[in-house]
Design a protein around this motif. Structure first.
Motif, PDB file in Angstrom:
ATOM      1  N   SER A   9     -16.840  14.034   8.794  1.00 20.99           N
ATOM      2  CA  SER A   9     -15.677  13.486   8.107  1.00 20.99           C
ATOM      3  C   SER A   9     -14.696  13.068   9.193  1.00 20.99           C
ATOM      4  CB  SER A   9     -15.051  14.529   7.182  1.00 20.99           C
ATOM      5  OG  SER A   9     -15.996  14.986   6.238  1.00 20.99           O
ATOM      6  N   ARG A  10     -13.858  12.076   8.911  1.00 23.00           N
ATOM      7  CA  ARG A  10     -13.013  11.596  10.003  1.00 23.00           C
ATOM      8  C   ARG A  10     -11.803  10.827   9.509  1.00 23.00           C
ATOM      9  NH1 ARG A  10     -15.754   8.441   6.816  1.00 23.00           N
ATOM     10  NH2 ARG A  10     -16.156   6.313   7.500  1.00 23.00           N
ATOM     11  N   GLU A  11     -10.757  10.869  10.333  1.00 22.18           N
ATOM     12  CA  GLU A  11      -9.610  10.004  10.120  1.00 22.18           C
ATOM     13  C   GLU A  11     -10.005   8.598  10.555  1.00 22.18           C
ATOM     14  OE1 GLU A  11      -5.666  12.784  10.691  1.00 22.18           O
ATOM     15  OE2 GLU A  11      -6.510  11.820  12.469  1.00 22.18           O
ATOM     16  N   PHE A  12      -9.443   7.608   9.896  1.00 23.42           N
ATOM     17  CA  PHE A  12      -9.712   6.225  10.255  1.00 23.42           C
ATOM     18  C   PHE A  12      -9.240   5.975  11.691  1.00 23.42           C
ATOM     19  CE2 PHE A  12      -8.294   1.601   9.784  1.00 23.42           C
ATOM     20  CZ  PHE A  12      -9.574   1.103  10.003  1.00 23.42           C
ATOM     21  N   GLY A  13     -10.133   5.412  12.495  1.00 23.36           N
ATOM     22  CA  GLY A  13      -9.783   5.084  13.870  1.00 23.36           C
ATOM     23  C   GLY A  13     -10.000   6.196  14.871  1.00 23.36           C
ATOM     24  N   SER A  14     -10.498   7.345  14.415  1.00 17.47           N
ATOM     25  CA  SER A  14     -10.677   8.485  15.323  1.00 17.47           C
ATOM     26  C   SER A  14     -11.982   8.426  16.112  1.00 17.47           C
ATOM     27  CB  SER A  14     -10.631   9.798  14.538  1.00 17.47           C
ATOM     28  OG  SER A  14     -11.743   9.885  13.653  1.00 17.47           O
ATOM     29  N   GLY A  15     -12.868   7.508  15.737  1.00 17.09           N
ATOM     30  CA  GLY A  15     -14.152   7.405  16.426  1.00 17.09           C
ATOM     31  C   GLY A  15     -15.243   8.244  15.789  1.00 17.09           C
ATOM     32  N   GLY A  16     -15.011   8.722  14.579  1.00 14.22           N
ATOM     33  CA  GLY A  16     -15.987   9.573  13.907  1.00 14.22           C
ATOM     34  C   GLY A  16     -17.343   8.923  13.722  1.00 14.22           C
ATOM     35  N   ARG A  17     -17.339   7.647  13.378  1.00 18.69           N
ATOM     36  CA  ARG A  17     -18.613   6.945  13.202  1.00 18.69           C
ATOM     37  C   ARG A  17     -19.385   6.875  14.516  1.00 18.69           C
ATOM     38  NH1 ARG A  17     -17.287   1.798   9.201  1.00 18.69           N
ATOM     39  NH2 ARG A  17     -18.136   2.741   7.298  1.00 18.69           N
ATOM     40  N   THR A  18     -18.695   6.546  15.583  1.00 13.75           N
ATOM     41  CA  THR A  18     -19.333   6.465  16.897  1.00 13.75           C
ATOM     42  C   THR A  18     -19.889   7.826  17.302  1.00 13.75           C
ATOM     43  OG1 THR A  18     -17.857   4.678  17.596  1.00 13.75           O
ATOM     44  CG2 THR A  18     -18.959   5.931  19.335  1.00 13.75           C
ATOM     45  N   ILE A  19     -19.116   8.858  17.057  1.00 16.03           N
ATOM     46  CA  ILE A  19     -19.548  10.218  17.382  1.00 16.03           C
ATOM     47  C   ILE A  19     -20.784  10.592  16.572  1.00 16.03           C
ATOM     48  CG2 ILE A  19     -18.912  12.662  17.168  1.00 16.03           C
ATOM     49  CD1 ILE A  19     -15.994  11.725  17.833  1.00 16.03           C
ATOM     50  N   GLY A  20     -20.744  10.337  15.274  1.00 24.22           N
ATOM     51  CA  GLY A  20     -21.882  10.664  14.420  1.00 24.22           C
ATOM     52  C   GLY A  20     -23.141   9.918  14.815  1.00 24.22           C
ATOM     53  N   SER A 183      -8.765  12.342  20.538  1.00 22.78           N
ATOM     54  CA  SER A 183      -7.786  11.775  21.467  1.00 22.78           C
ATOM     55  C   SER A 183      -7.511  12.726  22.621  1.00 22.78           C
ATOM     56  CB  SER A 183      -6.477  11.451  20.737  1.00 22.78           C
ATOM     57  OG  SER A 183      -5.902  12.607  20.153  1.00 22.78           O
ATOM     58  N   VAL A 184      -7.826  13.994  22.453  1.00 16.25           N
ATOM     59  CA  VAL A 184      -7.666  14.991  23.512  1.00 16.25           C
ATOM     60  C   VAL A 184      -8.992  15.242  24.224  1.00 16.25           C
ATOM     61  CG1 VAL A 184      -7.129  17.412  24.011  1.00 16.25           C
ATOM     62  CG2 VAL A 184      -5.723  16.133  22.383  1.00 16.25           C
ATOM     63  N   LEU A 185     -10.043  15.436  23.438  1.00 15.60           N
ATOM     64  CA  LEU A 185     -11.348  15.774  24.006  1.00 15.60           C
ATOM     65  C   LEU A 185     -12.112  14.562  24.522  1.00 15.60           C
ATOM     66  CD1 LEU A 185     -12.455  18.262  21.208  1.00 15.60           C
ATOM     67  CD2 LEU A 185     -11.692  18.868  23.513  1.00 15.60           C
ATOM     68  N   GLY A 186     -11.899  13.415  23.888  1.00 20.75           N
ATOM     69  CA  GLY A 186     -12.682  12.229  24.204  1.00 20.75           C
ATOM     70  C   GLY A 186     -13.928  12.168  23.328  1.00 20.75           C
ATOM     71  N   ILE A 187     -14.439  10.969  23.134  1.00 18.45           N
ATOM     72  CA  ILE A 187     -15.601  10.761  22.270  1.00 18.45           C
ATOM     73  C   ILE A 187     -16.823  11.525  22.782  1.00 18.45           C
ATOM     74  CG2 ILE A 187     -17.215   9.062  21.338  1.00 18.45           C
ATOM     75  CD1 ILE A 187     -14.441   8.819  20.133  1.00 18.45           C
ATOM     76  N   ASP A 188     -17.110  11.398  24.065  1.00 18.60           N
ATOM     77  CA  ASP A 188     -18.313  12.018  24.633  1.00 18.60           C
ATOM     78  C   ASP A 188     -18.279  13.540  24.527  1.00 18.60           C
ATOM     79  OD1 ASP A 188     -19.283   9.529  25.264  1.00 18.60           O
ATOM     80  OD2 ASP A 188     -18.636   9.590  27.357  1.00 18.60           O
TER      81      ASP A 188
END
Length: 206
Positions: A9-20, A183-188
């Motif tokens: 689940s994700r906030e819009f623009g947080s990169g959740g799709r990319t992470i998933g 935004s703190v941890l980064g996508i990777d």
């Protein structure tokens, strides 16, 4: 205890799709986002564009907007609203995908739909407004509407939809196994944390 099904689940623009998607690629398991939309479209008869928008977002800015949707055709949607009929199909499709085996499912209340399964890892990705605003402008371009307003509207509609169908608060930490600030941890790093948890999550059922 391995968690073979991961919901994001994700906030819009947080990169959740990319992470998933990255998590699924690294695990070599199916990733359901657009593909989920296609399957729901096949079973419901709705246009994929309608499903992509209405399957996760409230039709308006208030909870009461659901009551103004037209009733379904008797014998086809059982008199349900289009939104409720879509929810029922989406619910069944998500459970069916989970039954097939390991996968990553993005959004669409999957955390709630699969809440009783012990083989799931439920995640929520959030980020600062500044991070998300810059990200959506970079990915989707400028708009007449300020990026902050776009973020607020999307998240508000997602929150209302989630509350309507789950009676739970979207984004509340108690509804997920882990909440990560991209935004703190980064996508990777978010990807790495989810992979580690999926492989080594403690067994709390004993």
């Amino acid at each position: 205890m391995k968690k073979s099904i991961i919901t994001v689940s994700r906030e819009f623009g947080s990169g959740g799709r990319t992470i998933g998607k990255t998590v699924a690629q690294r695990l070599g398991i199916p990733y359901y986002d657009k593909e989920l939309v296609k399957q729901v479209a096949l079973e419901s008869g709705f246009d994929p564009k309608y499903i992509e928008e209405q399957g996760e977002f409230a039709p308006g800015k208030t909870h009461f907007a659901f009551s103004f949707l037209g009733r379904g055709v008797p014998g086809v949607m059982g008199g349900m609203t289009a939104a409720d009929f879509l929810w029922t199909i989406q619910h069944n499709v998500i459970r069916g995908l989970a039954d097939k085996g390991p996968c990553v499912i993005v959004g669409r209340c999957a955390d709630y739909i699969l809440k009783d399964r012990t083989d799931c890892l439920h995640t929520f990705i959030h980020a600062s407004m500044d991070f998300r605003a810059h990200r959506i402008v970079r990915l989707y371009g400028e708009s007449e509407v300020a990026p902050e307003k776009r973020l607020q509207d999307k998240d508000a509609r997602r929150r209302i939809n989630y509350k309507h169908y789950t009676d739970r608060e979207w984004g509340m930490s108690q509804n997920y196994h882990v909440c990560l600030d991209s935004s703190v941890l980064g996508i990777d790093k978010c990807v790495d944390i989810i992979l580690d948890l999926a492989e080594n999550c403690p067994d709390t059922t004993e």
